[in-house]
Scaffold this motif. Sequence first.
Motif, PDB file in Angstrom:
ATOM      1  N   ARG A 126     -28.068  -1.361  21.345  1.00  0.00           N
ATOM      2  CA  ARG A 126     -29.221  -1.246  20.465  1.00  0.00           C
ATOM      3  C   ARG A 126     -30.192  -2.366  20.852  1.00  0.00           C
ATOM      4  NH1 ARG A 126     -28.849   1.849  16.130  1.00  0.00           N
ATOM      5  NH2 ARG A 126     -26.584   1.690  16.043  1.00  0.00           N
ATOM      6  N   ASP A 181     -21.500   0.475  14.217  1.00  0.00           N
ATOM      7  CA  ASP A 181     -21.538  -0.608  15.197  1.00  0.00           C
ATOM      8  C   ASP A 181     -20.412  -1.577  14.845  1.00  0.00           C
ATOM      9  OD1 ASP A 181     -23.858   0.685  15.945  1.00  0.00           O
ATOM     10  OD2 ASP A 181     -25.127  -1.097  15.903  1.00  0.00           O
ATOM     11  N   LYS A 229     -23.407   3.049   6.738  1.00  0.00           N
ATOM     12  CA  LYS A 229     -24.094   2.241   7.751  1.00  0.00           C
ATOM     13  C   LYS A 229     -23.806   2.781   9.146  1.00  0.00           C
ATOM     14  CE  LYS A 229     -25.126  -2.076   5.456  1.00  0.00           C
ATOM     15  NZ  LYS A 229     -25.252  -3.539   5.654  1.00  0.00           N
ATOM     16  N   ARG A 230     -24.622   2.335  10.093  1.00  0.00           N
ATOM     17  CA  ARG A 230     -24.438   2.766  11.481  1.00  0.00           C
ATOM     18  C   ARG A 230     -23.104   2.239  12.001  1.00  0.00           C
ATOM     19  NH1 ARG A 230     -29.661   4.578  13.172  1.00  0.00           N
ATOM     20  NH2 ARG A 230     -28.679   5.386  15.051  1.00  0.00           N
ATOM     21  N   ASP A 253     -23.311   2.770  17.653  1.00  0.00           N
ATOM     22  CA  ASP A 253     -23.838   4.078  17.283  1.00  0.00           C
ATOM     23  C   ASP A 253     -22.752   5.157  17.361  1.00  0.00           C
ATOM     24  OD1 ASP A 253     -26.312   4.748  16.216  1.00  0.00           O
ATOM     25  OD2 ASP A 253     -26.957   5.813  18.020  1.00  0.00           O
ATOM     26  N   ARG A 275     -31.973   3.807  19.004  1.00  0.00           N
ATOM     27  CA  ARG A 275     -31.469   2.481  19.376  1.00  0.00           C
ATOM     28  C   ARG A 275     -32.536   1.599  20.010  1.00  0.00           C
ATOM     29  NH1 ARG A 275     -27.531   5.614  21.530  1.00  0.00           N
ATOM     30  NH2 ARG A 275     -28.084   4.992  23.644  1.00  0.00           N
ATOM     31  N   ASP A 305     -22.598   8.893  14.313  1.00  0.00           N
ATOM     32  CA  ASP A 305     -23.070   7.506  14.443  1.00  0.00           C
ATOM     33  C   ASP A 305     -22.942   6.730  13.135  1.00  0.00           C
ATOM     34  OD1 ASP A 305     -25.051   8.596  12.865  1.00  0.00           O
ATOM     35  OD2 ASP A 305     -26.642   8.432  14.361  1.00  0.00           O
ATOM     36  N   THR A 306     -22.157   7.258  12.184  1.00  0.00           N
ATOM     37  CA  THR A 306     -22.137   6.693  10.840  1.00  0.00           C
ATOM     38  C   THR A 306     -20.720   6.364  10.374  1.00  0.00           C
ATOM     39  OG1 THR A 306     -24.084   8.022  10.293  1.00  0.00           O
ATOM     40  CG2 THR A 306     -22.852   7.107   8.446  1.00  0.00           C
ATOM     41  N   ASN A 354     -31.586   7.852  20.449  1.00  0.00           N
ATOM     42  CA  ASN A 354     -31.045   8.055  19.100  1.00  0.00           C
ATOM     43  C   ASN A 354     -31.440   6.932  18.154  1.00  0.00           C
ATOM     44  OD1 ASN A 354     -29.571   9.645  17.224  1.00  0.00           O
ATOM     45  ND2 ASN A 354     -27.781   8.319  17.424  1.00  0.00           N
ATOM     46  N   GLU A 366     -28.809  -0.789   7.419  1.00  0.00           N
ATOM     47  CA  GLU A 366     -28.188  -0.013   8.491  1.00  0.00           C
ATOM     48  C   GLU A 366     -27.086  -0.773   9.224  1.00  0.00           C
ATOM     49  OE1 GLU A 366     -31.097   1.727  11.215  1.00  0.00           O
ATOM     50  OE2 GLU A 366     -32.656   1.044   9.836  1.00  0.00           O
ATOM     51  N   LEU A 367     -27.258  -2.082   9.379  1.00  0.00           N
ATOM     52  CA  LEU A 367     -26.409  -2.863  10.262  1.00  0.00           C
ATOM     53  C   LEU A 367     -25.862  -4.092   9.544  1.00  0.00           C
ATOM     54  CD1 LEU A 367     -28.822  -2.886  13.368  1.00  0.00           C
ATOM     55  CD2 LEU A 367     -26.979  -1.242  12.912  1.00  0.00           C
TER      56      LEU A 367
END
Length: 474
Positions: free
Chosen positions: A152, A397, A394-395, A433, A215, A31-32, A213, A386-387
């Motif tokens: 998310r 996405d 970072k995630r 994710d 989200r 997820d990274t 997870n 994270e986003l």
Amino acid sequence: MVRLLISHGTVVTQNPNRAVLEDGAVAIDGDTIVNVGPTTQLDGKYDPDRRIDASGMAVIPGLINPHTHVSDILLRGSCGTDRGLYDWLFNVKQPGIAAMTESDHELAAALYCAEALSAGVTTFVENDGELLHGALDTMAAKFDAYRAAGVRSIYARGVRDLPPDEEFAALVERVGGREPAIDTPDQAQYVEHIDDWLDELDRLHDEYHGTANGRHEIWVAPAVIEGMTDEGLGATYRFAADRNVMTTIHTAEAPVQVGGALSPIEHLRNAGSLGEHALLAHCVQVSQRDVRLLAQTDTRVAHNIASNLALGNGFAPVPSMRANGVTIGLGTDNSTLSDTVNPLADLRLAALAHKGHHTDPGVVTAGEALDMVTIDAARAIRKEDELGSIERGKRADLALVDIDAPHLTPVRDPIRALVHQTLGNEVETVVCDGETVVKGGTAVGIADAYPDLLERASDAAERVTVESGLADAM
């Protein structure tokens, strides 16, 4: 190990330098995001399980919508236009939501996710203020749709703890006189003691927060200042701070909501409801003093340009707020007002409308507009670590936007093209994710779980408009 390598795209990183990589690649493990760089560099470094060729596409961070109302999507087109705030709220929104069943809310959530994901949205903050206390089964049905979508979702549970006084009840009755065929809900039914709301919030937080997870999150949404006691405002902010989440509240949206001895911003400050755990929606009718208070307390704002214009409420002082250091994200708000849940479609509006209103062509640049649905939106919800950008750690996405189209040719400046030329239907692939949740423009999880979604949602919307009386008012 790298599971997915996206290569040969125009990578719009939104990192601190706002770097754009013309032939860039993004490496993802789980997820990274584990690496970002030129395709020539990453292509030879990794042997991924899967590759996506992003040639002719812009690779952008997953978009973040900091203020939206999910269930309203079934009311889209139901005479929500050409009305002021209270006319729309009491004669359209509340009657429509009151007529919806648990199944209707689930279908609305699925339809919302199908549209939002296909427009590149990977994170949204849902302000759900019309569900009555105890409607836990309805919330669970919505969460089922969010899990199927792989999105998310941040669910901000709406609360009200101040019963309407006689003056407000009379106002609602007068507003409802425009549509006598519509049974406007009794405002008292939305009100419970703050302790009862906190008990329900504890249960929701324990059951859902951090699931899928991580989200799914639970926030708290005091409805409006006029519907809250000062005790309730303070208690909801403390709930958010204690759990490291946020409150979100509609604030100074329309002229009718200001004019007292205290401004709404001052009211929130005095009640202990400003600060880094507060996200205020709208902030249209605010003074320069209010702007300074927002900045001093690190209170964040969700700007909803389309709905503010639709209701004729005016312009939030976005340039002044930004100049004073207030963090602002761009929300789509109600689909009965903004018509879509598509931030890409709203970017051009946000960039252009403020230029005209302020008679200043440089007042909101394309880059600043894009920031409001990416990195600044992430800051607005306290998730900038994270986003909101495509950076290592970072995630994962991301959205892949097809820019190989006549209306996007030539692309000399990818940022300007994304803001001023996209329509919102150019998104081909979305990763949330680390999982591919949109392929070929279709939200795959929703398509699998709800194969006849459009037909079912249309049928549900028709029944809701008839049962609520909206069909007769259209």
